[in-house]
Design a protein around this motif. Structure first.
Motif, PDB file in Angstrom:
ATOM      1  N   LEU A   1     -12.647 -63.854   3.807  1.00  0.00           N
ATOM      2  CA  LEU A   1     -13.708 -64.823   3.556  1.00  0.00           C
ATOM      3  C   LEU A   1     -13.736 -65.934   4.605  1.00  0.00           C
ATOM      4  O   LEU A   1     -12.738 -66.613   4.836  1.00  0.00           O
ATOM      5  N   GLY A   2     -14.886 -66.085   5.248  1.00  0.00           N
ATOM      6  CA  GLY A   2     -15.062 -67.162   6.210  1.00  0.00           C
ATOM      7  C   GLY A   2     -14.493 -66.888   7.586  1.00  0.00           C
ATOM      8  O   GLY A   2     -14.522 -67.759   8.454  1.00  0.00           O
ATOM      9  N   GLN A   3     -13.957 -65.689   7.783  1.00  0.00           N
ATOM     10  CA  GLN A   3     -13.331 -65.385   9.063  1.00  0.00           C
ATOM     11  C   GLN A   3     -14.088 -64.285   9.805  1.00  0.00           C
ATOM     12  O   GLN A   3     -15.137 -63.831   9.354  1.00  0.00           O
ATOM     13  N   LYS A   4     -13.541 -63.894  10.939  1.00  0.00           N
ATOM     14  CA  LYS A   4     -14.231 -62.905  11.750  1.00  0.00           C
ATOM     15  C   LYS A   4     -14.057 -61.508  11.183  1.00  0.00           C
ATOM     16  O   LYS A   4     -13.199 -61.258  10.338  1.00  0.00           O
ATOM     17  N   VAL A   5     -14.882 -60.610  11.675  1.00  0.00           N
ATOM     18  CA  VAL A   5     -14.813 -59.210  11.267  1.00  0.00           C
ATOM     19  C   VAL A   5     -13.750 -58.533  12.135  1.00  0.00           C
ATOM     20  O   VAL A   5     -13.838 -58.546  13.363  1.00  0.00           O
ATOM     21  N   GLU A   6     -12.765 -57.922  11.482  1.00  0.00           N
ATOM     22  CA  GLU A   6     -11.620 -57.354  12.208  1.00  0.00           C
ATOM     23  C   GLU A   6     -11.583 -55.837  12.079  1.00  0.00           C
ATOM     24  O   GLU A   6     -11.762 -55.288  10.990  1.00  0.00           O
ATOM     25  N   PHE A   7     -11.273 -55.186  13.168  1.00  0.00           N
ATOM     26  CA  PHE A   7     -11.140 -53.738  13.189  1.00  0.00           C
ATOM     27  C   PHE A   7      -9.881 -53.312  12.439  1.00  0.00           C
ATOM     28  O   PHE A   7      -8.815 -53.893  12.604  1.00  0.00           O
ATOM     29  N   LEU A   8     -10.022 -52.289  11.624  1.00  0.00           N
ATOM     30  CA  LEU A   8      -8.860 -51.695  10.955  1.00  0.00           C
ATOM     31  C   LEU A   8      -8.507 -50.346  11.556  1.00  0.00           C
ATOM     32  O   LEU A   8      -7.388 -50.126  12.007  1.00  0.00           O
ATOM     33  N   VAL A   9      -9.492 -49.426  11.555  1.00  0.00           N
ATOM     34  CA  VAL A   9      -9.176 -48.059  11.927  1.00  0.00           C
ATOM     35  C   VAL A   9     -10.446 -47.332  12.350  1.00  0.00           C
ATOM     36  O   VAL A   9     -11.533 -47.637  11.873  1.00  0.00           O
ATOM     37  N   SER A  10     -10.279 -46.391  13.277  1.00  0.00           N
ATOM     38  CA  SER A  10     -11.376 -45.496  13.636  1.00  0.00           C
ATOM     39  C   SER A  10     -10.920 -44.063  13.402  1.00  0.00           C
ATOM     40  O   SER A  10      -9.732 -43.744  13.468  1.00  0.00           O
ATOM     41  N   PHE A  11     -11.891 -43.204  13.142  1.00  0.00           N
ATOM     42  CA  PHE A  11     -11.607 -41.844  12.688  1.00  0.00           C
ATOM     43  C   PHE A  11     -12.588 -40.914  13.355  1.00  0.00           C
ATOM     44  O   PHE A  11     -13.799 -41.143  13.335  1.00  0.00           O
ATOM     45  N   TYR A  12     -12.058 -39.862  13.979  1.00  0.00           N
ATOM     46  CA  TYR A  12     -12.923 -38.901  14.663  1.00  0.00           C
ATOM     47  C   TYR A  12     -12.285 -37.535  14.591  1.00  0.00           C
ATOM     48  O   TYR A  12     -11.061 -37.408  14.742  1.00  0.00           O
ATOM     49  N   ASN A  13     -13.087 -36.539  14.346  1.00  0.00           N
ATOM     50  CA  ASN A  13     -12.596 -35.158  14.341  1.00  0.00           C
ATOM     51  C   ASN A  13     -11.443 -34.995  13.342  1.00  0.00           C
ATOM     52  O   ASN A  13     -10.428 -34.360  13.634  1.00  0.00           O
ATOM     53  N   ASN A  14     -11.626 -35.617  12.189  1.00  0.00           N
ATOM     54  CA  ASN A  14     -10.683 -35.505  11.082  1.00  0.00           C
ATOM     55  C   ASN A  14      -9.306 -36.092  11.331  1.00  0.00           C
ATOM     56  O   ASN A  14      -8.320 -35.682  10.697  1.00  0.00           O
ATOM     57  N   GLU A  15      -9.238 -37.040  12.238  1.00  0.00           N
ATOM     58  CA  GLU A  15      -7.970 -37.734  12.402  1.00  0.00           C
ATOM     59  C   GLU A  15      -8.208 -39.155  12.885  1.00  0.00           C
ATOM     60  O   GLU A  15      -9.265 -39.471  13.426  1.00  0.00           O
ATOM     61  N   ILE A  16      -7.210 -39.983  12.686  1.00  0.00           N
ATOM     62  CA  ILE A  16      -7.287 -41.367  13.144  1.00  0.00           C
ATOM     63  C   ILE A  16      -7.248 -41.382  14.667  1.00  0.00           C
ATOM     64  O   ILE A  16      -6.368 -40.787  15.278  1.00  0.00           O
ATOM     65  N   SER A  17      -8.239 -42.047  15.283  1.00  0.00           N
ATOM     66  CA  SER A  17      -8.243 -42.137  16.740  1.00  0.00           C
ATOM     67  C   SER A  17      -7.634 -43.450  17.214  1.00  0.00           C
ATOM     68  O   SER A  17      -7.080 -43.522  18.303  1.00  0.00           O
ATOM     69  N   GLU A  18      -7.720 -44.457  16.374  1.00  0.00           N
ATOM     70  CA  GLU A  18      -7.117 -45.735  16.716  1.00  0.00           C
ATOM     71  C   GLU A  18      -6.938 -46.564  15.454  1.00  0.00           C
ATOM     72  O   GLU A  18      -7.726 -46.434  14.520  1.00  0.00           O
ATOM     73  N   LYS A  19      -5.903 -47.388  15.437  1.00  0.00           N
ATOM     74  CA  LYS A  19      -5.724 -48.299  14.311  1.00  0.00           C
ATOM     75  C   LYS A  19      -5.179 -49.625  14.823  1.00  0.00           C
ATOM     76  O   LYS A  19      -4.522 -49.680  15.866  1.00  0.00           O
ATOM     77  N   SER A  20      -5.451 -50.672  14.063  1.00  0.00           N
ATOM     78  CA  SER A  20      -4.997 -52.003  14.452  1.00  0.00           C
ATOM     79  C   SER A  20      -3.644 -52.300  13.809  1.00  0.00           C
ATOM     80  O   SER A  20      -3.151 -51.530  12.974  1.00  0.00           O
TER      81      SER A  20
END
Lengths: 115, 114
Positions: free
Chosen positions: B39-58
């Motif tokens: 609440l009140g803060q910036k939008v933060e990346f958690l995780v990206s997913f491609y081709n049925n697997e995690i491609s990146e995570k924070s």
């Protein structure tokens, strides 16, 4: 590092005034995309514009205009003749190859338009 | 117009409980994301997913978090044992393909941990 800075935390204007929201970015990528999103009080993120790094042409869409300057790494957003409905948080964001193509957001600028 | 849909819109849970947030991305999209906004803060990346697997995570995306695309349409975020600081708005997003820059966001799921 990939970073987006929105130095203005909050701006208040009176209806019909013009207002410019600043955005400065950092990236080592040569190919990247810049975005603006609007977050109204209801909370959703509304896409406003996308710009790629090879297109420095400024854009106007109704009362909205964007000024992209690579020389100063800035992508500023101007609302002309602001309206109360423009009151929202506005986020500038960057997506490049350096950090796996994820979208990196700035801290946001709260815009309050008073009638 | 196709859109990303998220359920529930708001969930209240007790600390230590498991929570699953659900998302239905746009059908022909290939890349899927979860973002978080305290609440009140910036939008933060958690995780990206491609081709049925995690491609990146924070760094935020620790062992308490997991994502799954169980059936080709849903994309879920699970928090195994919620903490007070997990209270936030969670946004799901999807994107068509590598060269297309725009992420389409859902309306968010607000999680309140008591």
């Amino acid at each position: 590092a990939q970073k987006v800075t929105q130095a203005q935390t909050e701006i208040s204007v009176v209806e019909k005034e013009d207002v410019t929201l600043d955005c400065v970015y950092e990236t080592r990528d040569t190919t990247y995309y810049l975005f603006w999103y609007k977050q109204p009080p209801s909370g959703e993120l509304v896409f406003l514009i996308r710009r790629n790094s090879f297109d420095e042409q400024n854009e106007i869409s109704g009362r909205y205009s964007w000024n992209f300057q690579k020389s100063t790494s800035s992508f500023n957003f101007t609302i002309t003749a602001s309206q109360v409905v423009d009151s929202a948080v506005y986020f500038c964001a960057l997506r490049g190859m350096e950090y796996g193509n994820k979208l990196v957001f700035g801290a946001g600028t709260i815009l309050r338009v008073k009638s | 117009e196709p859109e990303v849909t998220q359920t529930p819109s708001h969930q209240v849970t007790q600390m230590g409980q498991e929570v699953i947030l659900r998302c239905v991305p746009i059908s022909n999209h290939l890349y899927f994301y979860w973002y978080r906004q305290i609440l009140g803060q910036k939008v933060e990346f958690l995780v990206s997913f491609y081709n049925n697997e995690i491609s990146e995570k924070s760094e935020i995306f620790d062992d308490q978090f997991s994502v799954e695309r169980p059936d080709g349409s849903n994309f879920t975020l699970k928090i195994r044992s919620t903490k007070l600081e997990d209270s936030a708005m969670y946004f799901c997003a999807s994107r068509p393909g590598l060269l297309t820059g725009e992420l389409f966001f859902g309306e968010g799921s607000r999680l309140t941990v008591l």
